[in-house]
Design a protein around this motif. Structure first.
Motif, PDB file in Angstrom:
ATOM      1  N   ARG A 135      -4.350  59.766 118.381  1.00 55.90           N
ATOM      2  CA  ARG A 135      -3.346  59.042 118.628  1.00 55.90           C
ATOM      3  C   ARG A 135      -3.155  58.404 116.770  1.00 55.90           C
ATOM      4  N   ILE A 136      -4.157  58.111 116.341  1.00 57.08           N
ATOM      5  CA  ILE A 136      -3.835  57.480 115.107  1.00 57.08           C
ATOM      6  C   ILE A 136      -3.250  58.241 114.161  1.00 57.08           C
ATOM      7  N   GLU A 137      -3.309  59.563 113.598  1.00 56.11           N
ATOM      8  CA  GLU A 137      -2.825  60.690 113.351  1.00 56.11           C
ATOM      9  C   GLU A 137      -1.576  60.790 113.659  1.00 56.11           C
ATOM     10  N   GLU A 138      -1.360  61.184 115.046  1.00 56.85           N
ATOM     11  CA  GLU A 138       0.354  61.250 115.603  1.00 56.85           C
ATOM     12  C   GLU A 138       0.857  60.055 115.136  1.00 56.85           C
ATOM     13  N   ALA A 139       0.250  58.378 115.043  1.00 56.29           N
ATOM     14  CA  ALA A 139       0.812  57.552 113.863  1.00 56.29           C
ATOM     15  C   ALA A 139       0.918  57.544 113.298  1.00 56.29           C
ATOM     16  N   ILE A 140       0.538  57.985 112.383  1.00 58.57           N
ATOM     17  CA  ILE A 140       0.689  57.732 110.597  1.00 58.57           C
ATOM     18  C   ILE A 140       1.926  58.989 110.844  1.00 58.57           C
ATOM     19  N   ASP A 141       1.906  59.972 111.658  1.00 59.06           N
ATOM     20  CA  ASP A 141       3.188  61.115 110.816  1.00 59.06           C
ATOM     21  C   ASP A 141       3.385  60.679 111.987  1.00 59.06           C
ATOM     22  N   SER A 142       4.264  59.561 113.068  1.00 56.57           N
ATOM     23  CA  SER A 142       5.302  59.483 113.676  1.00 56.57           C
ATOM     24  C   SER A 142       5.884  58.277 112.862  1.00 56.57           C
ATOM     25  N   ILE A 143       5.459  57.185 111.930  1.00 58.31           N
ATOM     26  CA  ILE A 143       5.991  56.016 111.199  1.00 58.31           C
ATOM     27  C   ILE A 143       6.162  56.545 110.296  1.00 58.31           C
ATOM     28  N   PRO A 144       7.163  56.521 110.014  1.00 56.17           N
ATOM     29  CA  PRO A 144       7.813  56.420 108.332  1.00 56.17           C
ATOM     30  C   PRO A 144       7.236  55.987 107.250  1.00 56.17           C
ATOM     31  N   SER A 145       6.983  54.659 107.674  1.00 54.42           N
ATOM     32  CA  SER A 145       6.329  53.254 107.080  1.00 54.42           C
ATOM     33  C   SER A 145       4.952  54.322 106.871  1.00 54.42           C
ATOM     34  N   LEU A 146       4.290  54.423 107.391  1.00 55.21           N
ATOM     35  CA  LEU A 146       3.043  54.442 107.676  1.00 55.21           C
ATOM     36  C   LEU A 146       2.957  56.056 106.555  1.00 55.21           C
ATOM     37  N   ALA A 151      -4.578  42.354  96.257  1.00 52.57           N
ATOM     38  CA  ALA A 151      -4.327  41.766  94.567  1.00 52.57           C
ATOM     39  C   ALA A 151      -5.450  42.050  93.950  1.00 52.57           C
ATOM     40  N   LEU A 152      -5.397  42.533  92.493  1.00 51.76           N
ATOM     41  CA  LEU A 152      -6.555  42.359  91.999  1.00 51.76           C
ATOM     42  C   LEU A 152      -7.919  41.214  91.365  1.00 51.76           C
ATOM     43  N   SER A 153      -9.106  41.628  91.793  1.00 53.13           N
ATOM     44  CA  SER A 153     -10.326  40.592  91.927  1.00 53.13           C
ATOM     45  C   SER A 153     -10.012  39.274  93.466  1.00 53.13           C
ATOM     46  N   LYS A 154      -9.430  39.458  94.027  1.00 50.33           N
ATOM     47  CA  LYS A 154      -9.118  39.056  95.140  1.00 50.33           C
ATOM     48  C   LYS A 154      -9.599  39.514  96.577  1.00 50.33           C
ATOM     49  N   ALA A 155      -9.140  38.598  97.274  1.00 51.10           N
ATOM     50  CA  ALA A 155      -9.217  39.354  99.209  1.00 51.10           C
ATOM     51  C   ALA A 155      -7.492  39.671  99.117  1.00 51.10           C
ATOM     52  N   ASP A 156      -6.499  38.933  98.312  1.00 53.93           N
ATOM     53  CA  ASP A 156      -5.694  38.728  99.028  1.00 53.93           C
ATOM     54  C   ASP A 156      -5.318  40.081  99.192  1.00 53.93           C
ATOM     55  N   LEU A 157      -4.685  40.991 100.984  1.00 56.80           N
ATOM     56  CA  LEU A 157      -4.075  41.694 101.141  1.00 56.80           C
ATOM     57  C   LEU A 157      -1.943  42.506 100.119  1.00 56.80           C
ATOM     58  N   GLN A 158      -2.074  43.374 100.069  1.00 51.78           N
ATOM     59  CA  GLN A 158      -1.057  43.359 100.230  1.00 51.78           C
ATOM     60  C   GLN A 158       0.112  43.821 101.347  1.00 51.78           C
ATOM     61  N   PRO A 159       1.239  43.089 100.978  1.00 56.82           N
ATOM     62  CA  PRO A 159       1.688  44.516 102.539  1.00 56.82           C
ATOM     63  C   PRO A 159       1.390  44.885 102.847  1.00 56.82           C
ATOM     64  N   TYR A 160       2.290  46.180 102.757  1.00 61.69           N
ATOM     65  CA  TYR A 160       2.096  47.510 103.353  1.00 61.69           C
ATOM     66  C   TYR A 160       0.261  47.911 103.552  1.00 61.69           C
ATOM     67  N   LYS A 176      -1.196  45.249 105.340  1.00 62.44           N
ATOM     68  CA  LYS A 176      -1.115  44.771 106.206  1.00 62.44           C
ATOM     69  C   LYS A 176      -0.028  45.634 107.464  1.00 62.44           C
ATOM     70  N   LEU A 177       0.532  46.012 107.023  1.00 65.62           N
ATOM     71  CA  LEU A 177       1.129  46.746 108.394  1.00 65.62           C
ATOM     72  C   LEU A 177       0.121  48.301 108.583  1.00 65.62           C
ATOM     73  N   ILE A 178      -0.498  48.674 107.359  1.00 69.05           N
ATOM     74  CA  ILE A 178      -1.903  49.819 108.357  1.00 69.05           C
ATOM     75  C   ILE A 178      -2.615  49.342 109.025  1.00 69.05           C
ATOM     76  N   LEU A 179      -3.058  47.750 108.622  1.00 65.13           N
ATOM     77  CA  LEU A 179      -3.945  47.902 110.246  1.00 65.13           C
ATOM     78  C   LEU A 179      -3.288  47.194 111.330  1.00 65.13           C
ATOM     79  N   HIS A 180      -2.370  46.285 111.137  1.00 60.91           N
ATOM     80  CA  HIS A 180      -1.434  46.223 112.443  1.00 60.91           C
ATOM     81  C   HIS A 180      -1.222  47.486 113.194  1.00 60.91           C
TER      82      HIS A 180
END
Length: 327
Positions: A132-143, A173-182, A184-188
């Motif tokens: 199901r996760i592999e199908e979601a990756i293939d079906s969602i253009p942003s992923l 972000a470099l040397s930080k724990a701040d997630l990039q926007p994409y 966050k999208l993947i984790l959501h």
């Protein structure tokens, strides 16, 4: 001479009496006595070789034979009863049975077979989640554009989902724990699928082997990996994953490299999400249980069962201020 031929002939019959005053009546009395003694000893043998429950059944039968025969119960119709008859089976093939009794033979369960069946069902659930996760990756253009950074496989611990860095596309972000926007999208998107199965989640953060300028004395790769793992946990919950599903969050620094040949490879910087199987979950939840070893036999059994009472989960250290290294 003529008179002598006409004289009557007298025959005397002597009646002999050899039995005395009582005759042969004692033989009949003796036979009755022997018969009674045989019956008495047979009864004593039956009473001595019968269990207490059967004795009660015999007593019930003789006190209320019609009730036992018609209504059933522990009595004469029991297959273990000394006396035949009663119940539904007069031949004692099945023995007495109560009304409404379940006649279906009881199945004996093999514990190892049951455990193997549960593991098989769990493996099927994990494989279905992976698909199901592999199908979601293939079906969602942003992923779909991040497909190379999402690695899914089945391990001995369960389903592992790894989000890895690319050279020009880091997750944080470099040397930080701040997630990039994409990121966050993947984790959501991943969070939406994790509630479909009851398995709990383990999350670990990893870095490459590039050291901080301050070394291990202050903020290091251990703190950074722990902070990134915890930031990913918060984002999974924000994406809809149930908070109670998270069982373990750890930072492993560069101790477990993805690329063993190149410790500085960006792919070593990753977040690993494991949908744990039951065996892995039990090994974590039971790690803090203590065991009192009171004898050598108990200690031997402990080792054979693979229980280590000294094992305890230790949280990764957290610190406050990062240095200026590039991670």
């Amino acid at each position: 001479m003529a008179d002598e031929g006409l004289r009557p002939i007298i025959v005397k019959r002597i009646k002999k009496s050899g039995g005395g005053h009582h005759g042969g009546a004692w033989k009949i009395a003796y036979a009755d006595f022997v018969t009674a003694m045989m019956a008495f000893f047979l009864l004593m043998w039956l009473l001595g070789s019968t269990t207490k429950g059967n004795l009660q059944g015999i007593a019930d039968y003789f006190s209320t034979p019609l009730k036992v025969a018609m209504a059933g119960g522990s009595g004469s119709g029991d297959a273990t009863s000394v006396i035949k008859g009663g119940g539904k089976d007069m031949t004692r093939i099945d023995g007495q049975q109560k009304k409404g009794e379940n006649l279906t033979p009881t199945k004996s369960l093999n514990l190892k077979d049951a455990e193997a069946e549960l593991e098989r069902q769990e493996m099927n659930r994990l494989k279905s989640l992976k698909e199901r996760i592999e199908e979601a990756i293939d079906s969602i253009p942003s992923l779909r554009q991040y497909k190379n950074q999402l690695l899914l496989d089945i391990t001995s611990e369960g389903l592992r989902i790894q989000i890895v860095d690319e050279k020009n596309r880091p997750m944080f972000a470099l040397s930080k724990a701040d997630l990039q926007p994409y990121t966050k999208l993947i984790l959501h998107e991943i969070a939406k699928t994790l509630n479909d199965i009851p398995n709990r989640i383990s999350l670990s953060g990893h870095t490459d082997a590039t050291p901080y300028s301050s070394g291990e004395k202050s903020y290091s790769n251990w703190e950074l990996s722990s902070d990134r793992a915890n930031a990913s946990r918060r984002e999974l919950i924000a994406g809809g994953m149930e908070e109670a599903k998270m069982l373990r969050v750890v930072g492993l620094s560069s101790a477990v490299l993805f690329d063993q040949k190149d410790p500085l490879n960006p792919i070593n910087r990753r977040i690993s999400i494991i949908v744990m199987n039951k065996k892995t979950e039990d090994s974590i939840t039971k790690a803090n249980r203590t065991l009192d070893v009171v004898s050598e036999a108990t200690a031997k059994q402990t080792v054979e069962n693979g229980v280590n009472p000294s094992v305890a989960a230790q949280p990764a250290p957290l610190a406050a201020t990062p240095a200026g290294a590039q991670k």
